[in-house]
Structure formats: C-alpha cells, structure tokens
Write an enzyme that holds these catalytic residues in place. Structure first.
Site, mmCIF file in Angstrom:
data_model
loop_
_atom_site.group_PDB
_atom_site.id
_atom_site.type_symbol
_atom_site.label_atom_id
_atom_site.label_comp_id
_atom_site.label_asym_id
_atom_site.label_seq_id
_atom_site.Cartn_x
_atom_site.Cartn_y
_atom_site.Cartn_z
ATOM 1 N N ASP A 154 1.409 -4.251 -2.974
ATOM 2 C CA ASP A 154 0.883 -4.047 -1.606
ATOM 3 C C ASP A 154 -0.424 -4.263 -1.511
ATOM 4 O O ASP A 154 -1.299 -4.618 -2.591
ATOM 5 C CB ASP A 154 0.925 -2.250 -1.400
ATOM 6 C CG ASP A 154 0.521 -1.657 0.103
ATOM 7 O OD1 ASP A 154 0.715 -2.776 0.924
ATOM 8 O OD2 ASP A 154 -0.182 -0.784 0.147
ATOM 9 N N SER A 155 -1.004 -4.343 -0.379
ATOM 10 C CA SER A 155 -2.612 -4.322 -0.035
ATOM 11 C C SER A 155 -3.378 -3.381 -0.745
ATOM 12 O O SER A 155 -4.571 -3.537 -0.865
ATOM 13 C CB SER A 155 -2.811 -4.725 1.468
ATOM 14 O OG SER A 155 -2.627 -3.229 2.021
ATOM 15 N N TYR A 196 -5.130 -5.427 4.905
ATOM 16 C CA TYR A 196 -4.316 -6.705 5.320
ATOM 17 C C TYR A 196 -4.523 -6.771 6.642
ATOM 18 O O TYR A 196 -4.049 -7.765 7.408
ATOM 19 C CB TYR A 196 -3.217 -6.897 4.595
ATOM 20 C CG TYR A 196 -3.200 -7.466 3.109
ATOM 21 C CD1 TYR A 196 -4.153 -7.650 2.381
ATOM 22 C CD2 TYR A 196 -1.688 -7.473 2.598
ATOM 23 C CE1 TYR A 196 -4.140 -8.091 1.186
ATOM 24 C CE2 TYR A 196 -1.835 -8.045 1.377
ATOM 25 C CZ TYR A 196 -2.793 -8.192 0.540
ATOM 26 O OH TYR A 196 -2.900 -8.528 -0.898
ATOM 27 N N GLY A 197 -4.145 -5.652 7.283
ATOM 28 C CA GLY A 197 -3.852 -5.599 8.988
ATOM 29 C C GLY A 197 -4.649 -6.378 9.662
ATOM 30 O O GLY A 197 -3.838 -6.940 10.643
ATOM 31 N N CYS A 247 5.118 -3.747 1.374
ATOM 32 C CA CYS A 247 3.984 -3.895 2.342
ATOM 33 C C CYS A 247 4.599 -4.453 3.834
ATOM 34 O O CYS A 247 4.913 -5.728 3.531
ATOM 35 C CB CYS A 247 2.541 -4.745 1.973
ATOM 36 S SG CYS A 247 1.365 -5.002 3.134
ATOM 37 N N ASN A 248 4.595 -3.916 4.800
ATOM 38 C CA ASN A 248 5.161 -4.496 6.075
ATOM 39 C C ASN A 248 4.501 -5.654 6.484
ATOM 40 O O ASN A 248 4.941 -6.844 6.924
ATOM 41 C CB ASN A 248 5.191 -3.601 7.261
ATOM 42 C CG ASN A 248 6.115 -2.156 7.038
ATOM 43 O OD1 ASN A 248 7.159 -2.251 7.190
ATOM 44 N ND2 ASN A 248 5.648 -1.243 6.131
ATOM 45 N N THR A 249 3.263 -5.420 6.394
ATOM 46 C CA THR A 249 2.263 -6.663 6.846
ATOM 47 C C THR A 249 2.285 -7.999 5.925
ATOM 48 O O THR A 249 2.424 -9.017 6.609
ATOM 49 C CB THR A 249 0.735 -6.218 6.833
ATOM 50 O OG1 THR A 249 0.564 -4.890 7.442
ATOM 51 C CG2 THR A 249 -0.045 -7.110 7.470
ATOM 52 N N CYS A 282 4.118 1.217 8.113
ATOM 53 C CA CYS A 282 2.894 0.716 7.329
ATOM 54 C C CYS A 282 3.177 1.519 5.928
ATOM 55 O O CYS A 282 3.319 2.813 6.142
ATOM 56 C CB CYS A 282 1.584 0.703 7.777
ATOM 57 S SG CYS A 282 0.348 0.608 6.478
ATOM 58 N N THR A 283 3.196 1.159 4.759
ATOM 59 C CA THR A 283 3.592 2.102 3.562
ATOM 60 C C THR A 283 2.442 2.869 3.419
ATOM 61 O O THR A 283 2.602 4.069 3.054
ATOM 62 C CB THR A 283 3.730 1.185 2.433
ATOM 63 O OG1 THR A 283 2.736 0.244 2.309
ATOM 64 C CG2 THR A 283 5.216 0.321 2.521
ATOM 65 N N HIS A 284 1.335 2.646 3.983
ATOM 66 C CA HIS A 284 0.161 3.780 3.969
ATOM 67 C C HIS A 284 0.267 4.890 4.643
ATOM 68 O O HIS A 284 0.167 6.222 4.078
ATOM 69 C CB HIS A 284 -1.252 2.815 4.254
ATOM 70 C CG HIS A 284 -1.941 2.183 3.203
ATOM 71 N ND1 HIS A 284 -1.544 0.815 2.987
ATOM 72 C CD2 HIS A 284 -2.823 2.462 2.348
ATOM 73 C CE1 HIS A 284 -2.251 0.212 2.066
ATOM 74 N NE2 HIS A 284 -3.128 1.341 1.565
HETATM 75 N N1 DGL Z 1 0.537 -1.006 3.475
HETATM 76 C C1 DGL Z 1 0.609 -2.159 4.097
HETATM 77 C C2 DGL Z 1 1.719 -2.262 5.228
HETATM 78 O O1 DGL Z 1 2.795 -1.662 4.988
HETATM 79 C C3 DGL Z 1 -0.727 -2.941 4.824
HETATM 80 C C4 DGL Z 1 -1.855 -2.224 5.224
HETATM 81 C C5 DGL Z 1 -3.148 -3.042 5.485
HETATM 82 O O2 DGL Z 1 -3.373 -3.246 4.403
HETATM 83 O O3 DGL Z 1 -3.346 -3.136 6.572
HETATM 84 O O4 DGL Z 1 1.745 -2.670 6.333
#
Ligand code: DGL
Length: 268
Positions: free
Chosen positions: A11-12, A43-44, A74-76, A185-187
């Site tokens: 993930d990011s 990453y967003g 990570c969705n992004t 977003c996984t965060h």
């Molecule tokens: N955890 C990530 C996601 O699921 C990305 C968060 C990020 O780095 O902006 O999208």
C-alpha cells in the site's frame, strides 16, 4: 498441492494493514510480507504515472523476496496500476481492490450511497466504470478524504483535529441523504469507529477488506497455491520507505504487534 511461499501485500503506507489483518484472520497459515510506501504517501494526490512507477517497483521487490501472490491493498494504486501489473506479471495472482459500491448499492434503503475515497480513486476511469456497472439505480455522492491518510500514517486515530476533519468530510454525505458510507481507502478502515460515531447507527459503514481476503483465498485455492494446512506462518516481515521507528509505533497501535521493520532498499 500446496505452496509455502509468502503472500506480498502493499500500500502507499499503513492502510493496507487493514487488509492484511483480514487475510491473517481468514488464512492464518499463510506467511506475509508487507511494504508500506510511507515515504511517498499519500498517493491520493499524486499522478497516475507516479503511482504506476512505484507500484511496479514494489511488486518487483516483493516477487524478488519470494512472494507467490500479490495483494494491492490500496484503492488508489489499483485504479492507477492494477492493469499494468497484470500485464507485466500475467502468471502471478494479483488481488486488487476498489470501493465497495456494489454492496453499498444493494444495502441502501433510501437510495443514496456516500463514498469517501482519495482524489485519485474518485477521478479514475476505473471508478467511473464501477458506477456505470453497479450504481444505476442509486445516487452516489462522493467526497475526497483529503488529509485523513496523514493522520493514520502519524498514528493519530482519535485526536480532536482528526474528528473535526472527519466530520467535515462526512457531513456533506449525510446532508445529501447517504444511509450507507463506503470507506473507499484502506487507511480509512482504521478510522471506522470514529466514522461510526459521527454518522450514527442508522448509517451503515462498509469496506472491502473481508471481501478481498475471501477473494484471495479463492484465487490461491484455484491455482493450488494455498499454504499447507499445517503450516505455521512465519513472522510478518515489513519494509517501509518511510521512518522505521514511526512505522513500528503505528503498527503497534494498529495491529497490537511489533514486527521488525526493515528499510526498503534505496534503489526503490
Ligand atoms: N490506502 C490507499 C487507498 O486505499 C491510498 C491512500 C493514499 O496514499 O492516498 O486508496
């Protein structure tokens, strides 16, 4: 047939640990490797090219460490890089993820779904396709959760500043009538309790971590890649491009465990 090699998850940053936790619960015999690209998070707001480049490097690194399958937690990065990774390594099972629009559309009673995700995810062609495919009969309102990832990376899950920011992101979704909120977003999954406290019991809060773990299990089973049922998983190995000490502290509060943290090689 079985395969003792580890699963590579990345993930990011630390958000993907919410997916790793689900995988660990479902497949306790599997060993896992985790890369947190925290030095380059979030990453967003980054370009698709940048995220693709990082994802290619990290996937290559995990495969070099012996990963038998990859989970892009990570969705992004899924929106930016999943197709490229599949092209590059067609024989490696790659489990990617996207916001839970489909289950949310099925769950809403009032016909309005709120999606909290990163700017990159919401702007992606993949997200547009997701809406085209699964959100015909419902209204989907979206909100980029700008700033939330940074709180999770710092290990701040419950400060007044975090709650104020979360409130400012969730209120517009509630004002639009959402009765389901997707944590895209996984965060954000690590902020679930705070989200639930803000939206109240009449709003369902959903994410895809459990579904990703189930999908991974099916993919490993069909490819004969599950670990032997009697295997005892090796200790989790974690690499970060960020600060190893901060990573260790955040992982301790997120997972309640203290794996050794390694630094990603400079070349990455
Ligand atoms: N955890 C990530 C996601 O699921 C990305 C968060 C990020 O780095 O902006 O999208």
């Amino acid at each position: 047939m079985s395969d003792p090699r580890p699963i590579g998850v990345f993930d990011s940053g630390l958000g993907g640990l919410s997916v790793l936790r689900e995988i660990g619960a479902r497949l306790p015999q599997e060993s896992m490797l985790y890369v947190a690209d925290s030095g380059f998070a979030p990453y967003g707001e980054k370009s698709q090219d940048f995220i693709r480049e990082r994802s290619l490097k990290i996937a290559h690194f995990l495969l070099e460490q012996g990963a038998k399958a990859l989970v892009l937690a990570c969705n992004t990065a899924t929106a930016a890089a999943a197709a490229t990774l599949r092209e590059r390594w067609p024989d490696v099972p790659l489990i990617a993820m996207e916001p839970a629009v489909k289950p949310a559309a099925a769950a809403t009673r009032g016909g309005v779904v709120g999606v909290l995700a990163t700017t990159g995810t919401l702007a992606s062609a993949r997200f547009a396709a997701l809406l085209d495919n699964f959100a015909h009969d419902v209204k989907v309102v979206t909100r980029p959760g700008v700033g939330l990832v940074e709180f999770v990376e710092r290990g701040d899950f419950d400060s007044p500043a975090l709650r104020t920011l979360l409130h400012s992101h969730l209120q517009p979704l509630l004002d639009d009538g959402a009765d389901v909120v997707v944590l895209g977003c996984t965060h954000y999954v690590f902020l679930r309790e705070q989200v639930e406290a803000i939206v109240g019991p009449s709003v369902a809060v959903i994410d895809t971590g459990g579904a990703v773990a189930a999908h991974l299990q099916r993919r490993l089973l069909s490819a004969d890649l599950l670990a032997p049922a009697t295997q005892v998983a090796a200790p989790l190995r974690v690499w970060t491009s960020g600060d190893p000490q901060q990573t260790a502290q955040s992982i301790a509060s997120l997972l309640g465990s203290t794996p050794a943290i390694e630094t990603l090689p400079d070349a990455l």
